[in-house]
Scaffold this motif. Structure first.
Motif, PDB file in Angstrom:
ATOM      1  N   ALA A 120      51.842  74.868  28.326  1.00 56.23           N
ATOM      2  CA  ALA A 120      51.802  76.205  27.729  1.00 56.23           C
ATOM      3  C   ALA A 120      51.676  77.275  28.802  1.00 56.23           C
ATOM      4  O   ALA A 120      52.241  78.372  28.686  1.00 56.23           O
ATOM      5  N   ALA A 121      50.951  76.979  29.886  1.00 53.15           N
ATOM      6  CA  ALA A 121      50.776  77.951  30.961  1.00 53.15           C
ATOM      7  C   ALA A 121      52.082  78.168  31.722  1.00 53.15           C
ATOM      8  O   ALA A 121      52.358  79.276  32.208  1.00 53.15           O
ATOM      9  N   ALA A 122      52.892  77.120  31.806  1.00 59.59           N
ATOM     10  CA  ALA A 122      54.133  77.210  32.575  1.00 59.59           C
ATOM     11  C   ALA A 122      55.291  77.755  31.763  1.00 59.59           C
ATOM     12  O   ALA A 122      56.355  78.029  32.302  1.00 59.59           O
ATOM     13  N   SER A 123      55.100  77.883  30.456  1.00 63.68           N
ATOM     14  CA  SER A 123      56.216  78.302  29.595  1.00 63.68           C
ATOM     15  C   SER A 123      55.758  79.384  28.638  1.00 63.68           C
ATOM     16  O   SER A 123      54.605  79.419  28.213  1.00 63.68           O
ATOM     17  N   SER A 124      56.663  80.260  28.294  1.00 61.09           N
ATOM     18  CA  SER A 124      56.362  81.290  27.307  1.00 61.09           C
ATOM     19  C   SER A 124      56.958  80.938  25.952  1.00 61.09           C
ATOM     20  O   SER A 124      56.950  81.754  25.031  1.00 61.09           O
ATOM     21  N   ALA A 125      57.462  79.695  25.818  1.00 61.19           N
ATOM     22  CA  ALA A 125      58.092  79.268  24.573  1.00 61.19           C
ATOM     23  C   ALA A 125      57.050  79.166  23.463  1.00 61.19           C
ATOM     24  O   ALA A 125      55.951  78.632  23.684  1.00 61.19           O
ATOM     25  N   PRO A 126      57.369  79.661  22.278  1.00 58.91           N
ATOM     26  CA  PRO A 126      56.424  79.578  21.153  1.00 58.91           C
ATOM     27  C   PRO A 126      56.016  78.150  20.820  1.00 58.91           C
ATOM     28  O   PRO A 126      54.896  77.913  20.374  1.00 58.91           O
ATOM     29  N   ALA A 127      56.919  77.203  21.020  1.00 58.36           N
ATOM     30  CA  ALA A 127      56.613  75.812  20.666  1.00 58.36           C
ATOM     31  C   ALA A 127      55.428  75.280  21.458  1.00 58.36           C
ATOM     32  O   ALA A 127      54.606  74.512  20.935  1.00 58.36           O
ATOM     33  N   ALA A 128      55.324  75.694  22.733  1.00 57.30           N
ATOM     34  CA  ALA A 128      54.218  75.211  23.563  1.00 57.30           C
ATOM     35  C   ALA A 128      52.887  75.729  23.045  1.00 57.30           C
ATOM     36  O   ALA A 128      51.894  74.994  22.968  1.00 57.30           O
ATOM     37  N   LEU A 129      52.837  77.025  22.673  1.00 63.59           N
ATOM     38  CA  LEU A 129      51.605  77.594  22.131  1.00 63.59           C
ATOM     39  C   LEU A 129      51.286  76.993  20.763  1.00 63.59           C
ATOM     40  O   LEU A 129      50.112  76.783  20.429  1.00 63.59           O
ATOM     41  N   ALA A 130      52.324  76.713  19.973  1.00 64.23           N
ATOM     42  CA  ALA A 130      52.108  76.121  18.652  1.00 64.23           C
ATOM     43  C   ALA A 130      51.476  74.741  18.780  1.00 64.23           C
ATOM     44  O   ALA A 130      50.613  74.356  17.976  1.00 64.23           O
ATOM     45  N   GLN A 131      51.870  74.018  19.806  1.00 60.80           N
ATOM     46  CA  GLN A 131      51.299  72.681  20.016  1.00 60.80           C
ATOM     47  C   GLN A 131      49.819  72.775  20.377  1.00 60.80           C
ATOM     48  O   GLN A 131      48.998  71.992  19.899  1.00 60.80           O
ATOM     49  N   VAL A 132      49.470  73.768  21.195  1.00 63.49           N
ATOM     50  CA  VAL A 132      48.055  73.983  21.535  1.00 63.49           C
ATOM     51  C   VAL A 132      47.271  74.368  20.278  1.00 63.49           C
ATOM     52  O   VAL A 132      46.147  73.894  20.039  1.00 63.49           O
ATOM     53  N   THR A 133      47.870  75.241  19.456  1.00 63.71           N
ATOM     54  CA  THR A 133      47.192  75.701  18.239  1.00 63.71           C
ATOM     55  C   THR A 133      46.868  74.535  17.320  1.00 63.71           C
ATOM     56  O   THR A 133      45.746  74.436  16.785  1.00 63.71           O
ATOM     57  N   GLU A 134      47.835  73.654  17.124  1.00 61.34           N
ATOM     58  CA  GLU A 134      47.606  72.522  16.227  1.00 61.34           C
ATOM     59  C   GLU A 134      46.508  71.612  16.761  1.00 61.34           C
ATOM     60  O   GLU A 134      45.709  71.063  16.001  1.00 61.34           O
ATOM     61  N   GLY A 135      46.467  71.450  18.045  1.00 65.11           N
ATOM     62  CA  GLY A 135      45.424  70.610  18.628  1.00 65.11           C
ATOM     63  C   GLY A 135      44.056  71.237  18.544  1.00 65.11           C
ATOM     64  O   GLY A 135      43.029  70.536  18.501  1.00 65.11           O
ATOM     65  N   ALA A 136      43.998  72.563  18.537  1.00 64.03           N
ATOM     66  CA  ALA A 136      42.712  73.261  18.535  1.00 64.03           C
ATOM     67  C   ALA A 136      42.222  73.613  17.129  1.00 64.03           C
ATOM     68  O   ALA A 136      41.057  73.950  16.943  1.00 64.03           O
ATOM     69  N   ARG A 137      43.110  73.548  16.149  1.00 59.35           N
ATOM     70  CA  ARG A 137      42.773  74.022  14.801  1.00 59.35           C
ATOM     71  C   ARG A 137      41.603  73.228  14.189  1.00 59.35           C
ATOM     72  O   ARG A 137      41.578  72.006  14.211  1.00 59.35           O
ATOM     73  N   ILE A 138      40.645  73.980  13.635  1.00 57.28           N
ATOM     74  CA  ILE A 138      39.590  73.409  12.790  1.00 57.28           C
ATOM     75  C   ILE A 138      39.889  73.894  11.372  1.00 57.28           C
ATOM     76  O   ILE A 138      39.704  75.073  11.062  1.00 57.28           O
ATOM     77  N   GLN A 139      40.380  73.011  10.537  1.00 53.64           N
ATOM     78  CA  GLN A 139      40.937  73.412   9.246  1.00 53.64           C
ATOM     79  C   GLN A 139      39.959  74.237   8.415  1.00 53.64           C
ATOM     80  O   GLN A 139      40.309  75.271   7.843  1.00 53.64           O
ATOM     81  N   GLU A 140      38.703  73.775   8.348  1.00 53.05           N
ATOM     82  CA  GLU A 140      37.718  74.442   7.487  1.00 53.05           C
ATOM     83  C   GLU A 140      37.352  75.827   7.998  1.00 53.05           C
ATOM     84  O   GLU A 140      36.847  76.660   7.231  1.00 53.05           O
TER      85      GLU A 140
END
Length: 918
Positions: A805-825
């Motif tokens: 994510a740091a090396a790319s500005s592509a939305p997909a990279a940030l989306a992958q970080v978001t999914e890994g960090a998400r706390i659903q509740e």
């Protein structure tokens, strides 16, 4: 959700009358009723009388008052030959008002001592049959006066409850006063002395049916001299001398049926009675442990004699009586009832067998004895289903009650035996019970509804009940003017409403309105019906659509009335649970605000948190927790003494159930959203119990305790209290080891609040010596807190994903970080402007750990799809967050996690169409 099951005896001793259902004409009527309207005044007299006969005595009297013609028809002698007083309270005044109609009364059923006393005022001197239950308080004096006024009595039955205050003196009075007596069945008499039995022998020459059931002592020799007796039951009686019995009773010349079930009779006595008696045809010895444990006893066939026991095939045994009627042996009772060749002697035997089997099976079911699964599954359930089709109403009632009882394993925990329940379903029991429930006889309606309710604890049976039309039937019975019928119907709807798939059907059947009306109708003196109605409404209120229907039907007012006025803990618990569920839909309807605005609601719930019963305290705290999501309710709860009450509750629940602990902490969490309440909670001593609850082993308690401490820590004074009371280690432990992501998240946020610098300023106020000691203490706590906050954030930071994510500005990279960090509740959390502002400020904190934590928190609060994400994005715009986020994302010294999380938050703001602040 919760369920209830009931055994035979209840805990406590308006709109429509439920009319009879005739399935055979139902379709014909339904097709024509829409095309014409009945002119009731033009009906023939015999049709009106037939309609009257289908009503209980109270409804009959009410209908008679509508016009002169019906008043005359309503007192027709044929309508008043039989009277059932069990459903309604019958005192002297009520009995006196019925006296004019009871001149020709021949059959009477009553319940309880008060109704027994009232019998005299009916002045029904031609009574032939009296049957009473709940007779524990009936005395010798009352019974003696009753029999003295009814010399024509032919049948007297009191039971199955124990007649504890009746003695042999009353039996002598019966013998002297009732020379025409043919049937005498009494339960639970302590001693039946010889002089009482001799008096019966001397005075009652026609006495053919005797039952001394569940007695302590009986004079066997005297009973052996009652030469007129044909049917004799001593079931459940202790201290019997079986040697005397076997040597004397076989000489009784007319003895045809003998019931020794639930006694300690042995094989020797059984063998002698069967082999020696010339007249005996049926010996019932169900559930006799000594006989059943004798491995040397091998029951053999005695010519024309039956032995009914757990180890015999009862249906096949009975079939030997009906060799000319049935060959199958599977449904011998139905074959006998349908037989065209009537034999009075056989009819008497079969009628007696039905009675003693229904009584004994019910007693066995009530005992909840272990090791009977094989018997119930192979024989017992089938017998009860057969007995439900008897022409004897009391046999039908006991069979239905037996079905309601034998499936129950544990009353309190609403636990039933699924195998037994499904066996009833497979054998067609659901349809039989529903047909009984449609009977016009209220006793059958009540017992059938009770059985349906208990069986419906099983999800498969509940589905079958719904498919067979049971929901409509129960909703109709819930409107009954008979409290017992309405109570059992409400219990059935309670258990059925546990299933999500049944809630809508109950509402469509008018069940919601019927349940609410029950509460108003029986607001006093009906604890059983109130608990069941409130319990059913609580289950229904958990559904969003049904919740609205409950409110529209007047449910809020009804439930608040119960919470305020009812003193029975079961009603209080269910009313509070129902209010909690009504208040749980704050985003989709206005019920939360409506409950808070109902007069006395919040005060009543606050008061219930001080109940001596844990279940009541738990549900009241849960209701206050849900209600605290409304801003006005939150302040009103505090004004009603809610802060003090809930702090006291939290202080006293260290050894309570996790459910109570969760709700106590949850209610404090909800109240502490307001800073004024948060300060009050800290001042009242709420910090210490919340820290203790944070150490609980239950994840749900972790979450609510961490949430409350998070809110409290926003105030620097409370933050300091948390440190001083040992809260940092407790929060650190939650942050690092709780199985709940939400608990770990909120513990980390609480620690971040405590050490972002504001508490330090507060701690410096005071004497210099205090400042030094606190400073030393705070430094150690700060290091511990920051270490574990950092470790928590890193658990959501996959290095490979972050590097990409740091090396790319592509939305997909940030989306992958978001999914890994998400706390659903976390998407359900709603923050104030001050809280969002504090996290935005924290992005500028010198601590890289706090920067990363703040960015991580803002990410959770703004993820698209979160319930309050738009709200949080708007608050961030007001706080100028975009500028700070850009700075954090570009800072050379900021940790990688803070940079990536900040970029994701900026992307979330763009998604929510929030214009970045320049």
């Amino acid at each position: 959700m919760s369920r209830r099951v009931r055994r035979k005896v209840a805990r406590k001793g308006k709109e429509k009358v439920v009319l009879p259902c005739y399935p055979e004409i139902e379709e014909e009527v339904s097709g024509s009723v829409q095309n014409w309207i009945v002119d009731w005044t033009s009906l023939p007299d015999d049709t009106v009388i037939q309609l009257f006969s289908c009503l209980n005595y109270r409804d009959r009297a009410s209908l008679s008052s509508t016009c002169k013609t019906w008043r005359v028809l309503g007192i027709s002698p044929c309508l008043w030959t039989s009277l059932d007083l069990r459903a309604h309270k019958c005192n002297d005044a009520m009995a006196a008002s019925l006296a004019a109609r009871c001149v020709n009364l021949q059959k009477l059923r009553f319940r309880g001592a008060e109704s027994a006393d009232a019998i005299l005022h009916l002045r029904a001197r031609n009574l032939r049959e009296i049957s009473g239950d709940y007779c524990r308080k009936i005395t010798d004096a009352t019974l003696s006066v009753i029999v003295a006024r009814h010399e024509a009595l032919e049948s007297l039955q009191l039971g199955p409850d124990f007649c504890e205050r009746i003695s042999s003196d009353a039996i002598k009075a019966i013998a002297i006063c009732c020379p025409k007596l043919k049937k005498l069945r009494l339960s639970g008499i302590r001693d039946v002395h010889a002089d009482a039995i001799i008096a019966l022998t001397k005075n009652c020459q026609n006495l053919t049916d005797i039952g001394f059931i569940d007695c302590l002592n009986i004079d066997e020799m005297a009973l052996g001299n009652v030469l007129s007796v044909r049917f004799l039951s001593v079931a459940g009686t202790s201290n019997m001398k079986w040697g005397v019995v076997s040597h004397l009773w076989h000489k009784l010349p007319n003895l045809t049926g003998l019931d020794v079930s639930r006694t300690d009779i042995g094989s020797a006595a059984v063998s002698r009675l069967l082999s020696s008696s010339q007249s005996l045809k049926v010996l019932c010895a169900l559930n006799c442990p000594v006989l059943e444990e004798d491995t040397n006893f091998a029951p053999r066939k005695y010519k024309n004699k039956l032995l009914l026991a757990r180890f015999t095939e009862i249906m096949k045994e009975i079939a030997f009586l009906l060799v000319d009627i049935t060959k199958k042996g599977k449904n011998v009772f139905l074959d006998w009832r349908n037989s065209k060749n009537k034999d009075k002697n056989l009819d008497d035997i079969m009628t007696w067998i039905e009675w003693i089997l229904s009584h004994t099976l019910l007693r066995i079911a009530e005992s909840n004895q272990q090791g009977l699964d094989v018997f119930w599954l192979k024989q017992g359930a089938s017998l009860l289903l057969n007995l439900m089709q008897s022409s004897q109403e009391d046999v039908q009632e006991r069979a239905a009650t037996g079905l309601a009882t034998f499936v129950v394993i544990d009353d309190e925990n609403a636990s039933i035996d699924c195998g037994r329940a499904e066996a009833v379903m497979r054998d067609g029991g659901i349809r039989l019970l529903l047909n009984l429930a449609k009977s016009w006889r209220e006793g059958l309606q009540s017992e059938a509804a009770k059985a349906i309710a208990n069986l419906s604890v099983n999800a498969n049976v509940a589905k079958a009940v719904a498919e067979e039309g049971g929901i409509n039937i129960l909703a109709g019975l819930a409107r009954s003017m008979n409290r017992l019928v309405a109570e059992e119907a409400a219990g059935g709807l309670w258990n059925l409403s546990v299933g999500e798939e049944h809630k809508g059907a109950i509402a469509e059947a008018g069940g919601v309105k019927a349940l609410v009306d029950l509460i108003f109708k029986w607001s006093s003196g009906g604890d059983g019906v109130l608990e069941r109605a409130a319990g059913a409404l609580a289950n229904l209120a958990a559904d969003d659509k049904c919740s609205t229907e409950v409110a529209v039907a007047g449910g809020v007012q009804a439930l608040v009335m119960l919470a305020r006025n009812c003193k029975f803990e079961g009603v209080q618990e269910q009313a509070a649970r129902a209010l909690a569920n009504l208040a749980a839909h704050g985003d989709s309807n206005s019920n939360n605000a409506a409950v808070g605005q109902e007069a006395g609601a919040l005060e009543a719930l606050v008061q219930l948190t001080q109940s001596p019963h844990e279940g009541v305290r738990q549900e009241a705290a849960g209701a206050l927790w849900n209600l605290s999501f409304d801003d006005r309710n939150r302040e009103a709860i505090a004004a009603a003494g809610g802060v003090e009450a809930l702090v006291a509750l939290a202080q006293g629940c260290s050894n309570a159930s996790p459910g109570l602990q969760e709700r106590a902490a949850g209610a404090l969490w909800g109240l502490s959203v307001s800073e004024a309440n948060s300060i009050a909670i800290g001042r009242e001593g709420g910090v210490v119990p919340l820290i203790a609850l944070a150490r609980s082993e239950a994840a749900d308690v972790h979450e609510t305790a961490a949430g409350a401490l998070w809110n409290l820590a926003f105030n620097p004074g409370n933050a300091l209290r948390i440190v001083e009371e040992g809260g940092v280690p407790a929060l650190v432990n939650l942050c690092s080891s709780s199985v709940s992501k939400m608990a770990r998240f909120m513990a980390a946020l609480a620690l971040a609040y405590m050490f972002d610098g504001r508490m330090d300023e507060f701690a410096l106020i005071g004497t210099s010596s205090e400042s030094i000691s606190k400073s030393v203490s705070l430094d150690g706590s700060r290091r511990m807190a920051l270490k574990h906050i950092e470790a928590f954030v890193l658990t959501f930071s996959d290095q490979q994903t972050f590097s990409a994510a740091a090396a790319s500005s592509a939305p997909a990279a940030l989306a992958q970080v978001t999914e890994g960090a998400r706390i659903q509740e976390a998407g359900h959390l709603r923050c104030s402007g001050a809280e969002i502002g504090r996290f935005v400020t924290m992005l500028r904190n010198p601590s890289s750990v706090l920067k990363a934590c703040a960015a991580f928190a803002l990410l959770q609060f703004t993820i698209p799809g979160g319930r309050h994400a738009m709200h949080h994005a708007s608050l961030m715009q007001n706080a100028g967050a975009a500028r700070v986020l850009r700075a954090a994302a570009a800072a050379a010294t900021a940790p990688l996690e803070a940079k990536i999380f900040a970029r994701i938050v900026l992307r979330n703001l763009e998604h929510h169409h929030i214009e970045p602040s320049l």
